[in-house]
Motif scaffolding. Sequence first.
Motif, PDB file in Angstrom:
ATOM      1  N   TYR A   1     -25.332   5.292  74.447  1.00 28.24           N
ATOM      2  CA  TYR A   1     -23.861   5.643  75.487  1.00 28.24           C
ATOM      3  C   TYR A   1     -23.508   4.553  76.129  1.00 28.24           C
ATOM      4  O   TYR A   1     -23.886   3.114  75.225  1.00 28.24           O
ATOM      5  N   PRO A   2     -22.844   4.393  76.465  1.00 32.91           N
ATOM      6  CA  PRO A   2     -21.827   3.002  76.880  1.00 32.91           C
ATOM      7  C   PRO A   2     -22.167   2.454  78.426  1.00 32.91           C
ATOM      8  O   PRO A   2     -22.383   3.380  78.837  1.00 32.91           O
ATOM      9  N   GLY A   3     -21.758   1.416  78.654  1.00 28.85           N
ATOM     10  CA  GLY A   3     -22.263   1.111  80.235  1.00 28.85           C
ATOM     11  C   GLY A   3     -20.191   0.168  80.452  1.00 28.85           C
ATOM     12  O   GLY A   3     -19.921  -1.009  79.826  1.00 28.85           O
ATOM     13  N   LEU A   4     -20.373   0.602  81.828  1.00 27.58           N
ATOM     14  CA  LEU A   4     -19.425   0.317  82.117  1.00 27.58           C
ATOM     15  C   LEU A   4     -19.184  -0.478  83.075  1.00 27.58           C
ATOM     16  O   LEU A   4     -20.376  -0.414  84.041  1.00 27.58           O
ATOM     17  N   VAL A   5     -18.942  -1.952  83.577  1.00 28.59           N
ATOM     18  CA  VAL A   5     -18.483  -3.196  84.467  1.00 28.59           C
ATOM     19  C   VAL A   5     -17.550  -3.519  84.752  1.00 28.59           C
ATOM     20  O   VAL A   5     -16.688  -3.589  84.016  1.00 28.59           O
ATOM     21  N   HIS A   6     -17.737  -4.363  86.088  1.00 36.14           N
ATOM     22  CA  HIS A   6     -16.583  -4.544  86.577  1.00 36.14           C
ATOM     23  C   HIS A   6     -16.548  -6.438  85.987  1.00 36.14           C
ATOM     24  O   HIS A   6     -17.218  -6.716  86.108  1.00 36.14           O
TER      25      HIS A   6
ATOM     26  N   VAL B   1     -14.407   9.537  83.277  1.00 43.37           N
ATOM     27  CA  VAL B   1     -15.863   9.586  83.048  1.00 43.37           C
ATOM     28  C   VAL B   1     -15.446   8.413  81.191  1.00 43.37           C
ATOM     29  O   VAL B   1     -14.073   8.624  80.772  1.00 43.37           O
ATOM     30  N   TYR B   2     -16.668   7.984  80.423  1.00 43.39           N
ATOM     31  CA  TYR B   2     -15.691   6.955  79.414  1.00 43.39           C
ATOM     32  C   TYR B   2     -16.635   6.929  78.787  1.00 43.39           C
ATOM     33  O   TYR B   2     -16.311   6.085  77.185  1.00 43.39           O
ATOM     34  N   GLY B   3     -17.336   8.064  78.078  1.00 47.15           N
ATOM     35  CA  GLY B   3     -18.150   8.111  77.491  1.00 47.15           C
ATOM     36  C   GLY B   3     -18.931   9.214  77.403  1.00 47.15           C
ATOM     37  O   GLY B   3     -17.734  10.432  76.289  1.00 47.15           O
ATOM     38  N   THR B   4     -20.497   9.037  77.316  1.00 46.15           N
ATOM     39  CA  THR B   4     -21.569  11.067  76.952  1.00 46.15           C
ATOM     40  C   THR B   4     -20.603  12.068  77.444  1.00 46.15           C
ATOM     41  O   THR B   4     -20.206  13.368  77.381  1.00 46.15           O
TER      42      THR B   4
ATOM     43  N   THR C   1      -8.294   2.513  82.744  1.00 42.15           N
ATOM     44  CA  THR C   1      -8.694   1.760  84.289  1.00 42.15           C
ATOM     45  C   THR C   1      -7.534   0.583  84.082  1.00 42.15           C
ATOM     46  O   THR C   1      -7.063   0.135  83.208  1.00 42.15           O
ATOM     47  N   GLU C   2      -7.687  -0.149  85.757  1.00 44.01           N
ATOM     48  CA  GLU C   2      -7.138  -1.266  85.476  1.00 44.01           C
ATOM     49  C   GLU C   2      -7.518  -1.991  84.599  1.00 44.01           C
ATOM     50  O   GLU C   2      -8.934  -1.752  84.115  1.00 44.01           O
ATOM     51  N   ALA C   3      -7.102  -3.798  84.579  1.00 38.91           N
ATOM     52  CA  ALA C   3      -7.556  -4.260  83.247  1.00 38.91           C
ATOM     53  C   ALA C   3      -8.388  -5.537  83.828  1.00 38.91           C
ATOM     54  O   ALA C   3      -8.232  -6.638  83.772  1.00 38.91           O
ATOM     55  N   SER C   4      -9.232  -4.669  84.291  1.00 43.33           N
ATOM     56  CA  SER C   4     -10.772  -5.716  85.572  1.00 43.33           C
ATOM     57  C   SER C   4     -11.758  -4.996  84.979  1.00 43.33           C
ATOM     58  O   SER C   4     -13.035  -4.912  85.671  1.00 43.33           O
ATOM     59  N   TYR C   5     -12.297  -4.729  83.565  1.00 44.17           N
ATOM     60  CA  TYR C   5     -13.497  -4.070  83.271  1.00 44.17           C
ATOM     61  C   TYR C   5     -13.836  -4.317  81.862  1.00 44.17           C
ATOM     62  O   TYR C   5     -12.855  -4.517  81.297  1.00 44.17           O
ATOM     63  N   ARG C   6     -15.237  -4.510  81.763  1.00 45.96           N
ATOM     64  CA  ARG C   6     -16.123  -3.989  79.817  1.00 45.96           C
ATOM     65  C   ARG C   6     -16.597  -3.411  79.636  1.00 45.96           C
ATOM     66  O   ARG C   6     -17.246  -2.798  80.823  1.00 45.96           O
ATOM     67  N   LEU C   7     -16.307  -2.730  78.413  1.00 46.05           N
ATOM     68  CA  LEU C   7     -17.215  -1.566  77.889  1.00 46.05           C
ATOM     69  C   LEU C   7     -18.042  -2.807  76.861  1.00 46.05           C
ATOM     70  O   LEU C   7     -18.227  -3.214  76.016  1.00 46.05           O
ATOM     71  N   TYR C   8     -19.819  -1.506  76.943  1.00 45.33           N
ATOM     72  CA  TYR C   8     -20.366  -2.505  76.423  1.00 45.33           C
ATOM     73  C   TYR C   8     -21.079  -1.183  75.247  1.00 45.33           C
ATOM     74  O   TYR C   8     -21.184   0.288  76.539  1.00 45.33           O
ATOM     75  N   ASP C   9     -21.652  -1.240  75.081  1.00 46.29           N
ATOM     76  CA  ASP C   9     -22.343  -0.311  73.604  1.00 46.29           C
ATOM     77  C   ASP C   9     -24.014  -0.502  74.143  1.00 46.29           C
ATOM     78  O   ASP C   9     -24.908  -1.572  73.515  1.00 46.29           O
ATOM     79  N   CYS C  10     -24.437   0.593  75.293  1.00 49.87           N
ATOM     80  CA  CYS C  10     -25.999   0.498  74.979  1.00 49.87           C
ATOM     81  C   CYS C  10     -27.267   1.321  74.047  1.00 49.87           C
ATOM     82  O   CYS C  10     -27.591   1.966  73.832  1.00 49.87           O
ATOM     83  N   GLY C  11     -26.205   1.321  72.789  1.00 48.29           N
ATOM     84  CA  GLY C  11     -26.649   2.515  72.007  1.00 48.29           C
ATOM     85  C   GLY C  11     -26.250   3.534  71.690  1.00 48.29           C
ATOM     86  O   GLY C  11     -25.310   4.413  71.205  1.00 48.29           O
TER      87      GLY C  11
ATOM     88  N   MET D   1      -4.672   6.873  93.529  1.00 45.80           N
ATOM     89  CA  MET D   1      -5.842   8.473  94.165  1.00 45.80           C
ATOM     90  C   MET D   1      -7.140   7.898  94.156  1.00 45.80           C
ATOM     91  O   MET D   1      -7.047   6.754  93.401  1.00 45.80           O
ATOM     92  N   ASN D   2      -7.896   8.578  94.850  1.00 46.51           N
ATOM     93  CA  ASN D   2      -8.982   8.112  94.664  1.00 46.51           C
ATOM     94  C   ASN D   2     -10.187   8.407  93.779  1.00 46.51           C
ATOM     95  O   ASN D   2     -10.539   9.666  94.183  1.00 46.51           O
ATOM     96  N   VAL D   3     -10.633   7.829  92.341  1.00 47.51           N
ATOM     97  CA  VAL D   3     -11.448   8.255  91.600  1.00 47.51           C
ATOM     98  C   VAL D   3     -12.330   6.720  91.878  1.00 47.51           C
ATOM     99  O   VAL D   3     -12.600   6.304  92.362  1.00 47.51           O
ATOM    100  N   GLN D   4     -13.355   8.035  91.272  1.00 46.91           N
ATOM    101  CA  GLN D   4     -14.477   7.550  91.215  1.00 46.91           C
ATOM    102  C   GLN D   4     -15.050   7.805  90.072  1.00 46.91           C
ATOM    103  O   GLN D   4     -14.790   8.116  88.802  1.00 46.91           O
ATOM    104  N   THR D   5     -16.491   6.568  89.652  1.00 44.64           N
ATOM    105  CA  THR D   5     -16.831   6.359  88.355  1.00 44.64           C
ATOM    106  C   THR D   5     -18.415   5.849  88.545  1.00 44.64           C
ATOM    107  O   THR D   5     -19.065   4.854  88.855  1.00 44.64           O
ATOM    108  N   TYR D   6     -19.063   5.758  87.134  1.00 46.05           N
ATOM    109  CA  TYR D   6     -20.403   5.087  86.619  1.00 46.05           C
ATOM    110  C   TYR D   6     -19.940   4.176  86.127  1.00 46.05           C
ATOM    111  O   TYR D   6     -19.926   3.761  85.427  1.00 46.05           O
ATOM    112  N   LEU D   7     -20.746   2.915  86.975  1.00 44.76           N
ATOM    113  CA  LEU D   7     -20.696   0.980  86.427  1.00 44.76           C
ATOM    114  C   LEU D   7     -22.180   1.247  86.054  1.00 44.76           C
ATOM    115  O   LEU D   7     -23.269   1.439  87.028  1.00 44.76           O
TER     116      LEU D   7
END
Length: 125
Positions: free
Chosen positions: A47-52, A10-13, A35-45, A99-105
């Motif tokens: 809450y944040p939005g993580l994208v590959h 998790v990276y936000g709320t 995370t590995e260095a292949s993501y961007r984090l955006y401010d959606c107001g 490890m097998n990890v999940q997140t929300y993009l």
Amino acid sequence: MKIKSPLLFVYGTLKRGYCRDHYLKNAKFLGEAQTEASYRLYDCGEYPGLVHDPNGQSIEGELYEISEATWPMLDEVEGVSINLYRRTSIQLLIPYHDMNVQTYLYVPSTDGLKKCGQRWECKIS
């Protein structure tokens, strides 16, 4: 570290001390993670939005061990059914790299959204 339950990054709320942390009250906090260095984090107001992004950076967050039964509730909270987020596997850095990890993009377009850098900080009081 031997873990059999699903893992969630998790990276936000959902982080400790944020407005949705109560959804993880029965989860086991494993530690801070990146995370590995292949993501961007955006401010959606609110809450944040993580994208590959292959040209992205490492994002800071928290790692939790959750029960399998928790996924449907988290999918609902994260708006999976309305295509706000999608749950997917993510690659973390050491010590969680194997490890097998999940997140929300974040699914919608990020055009016009401000980049957050490596960490999202809530500015809503």
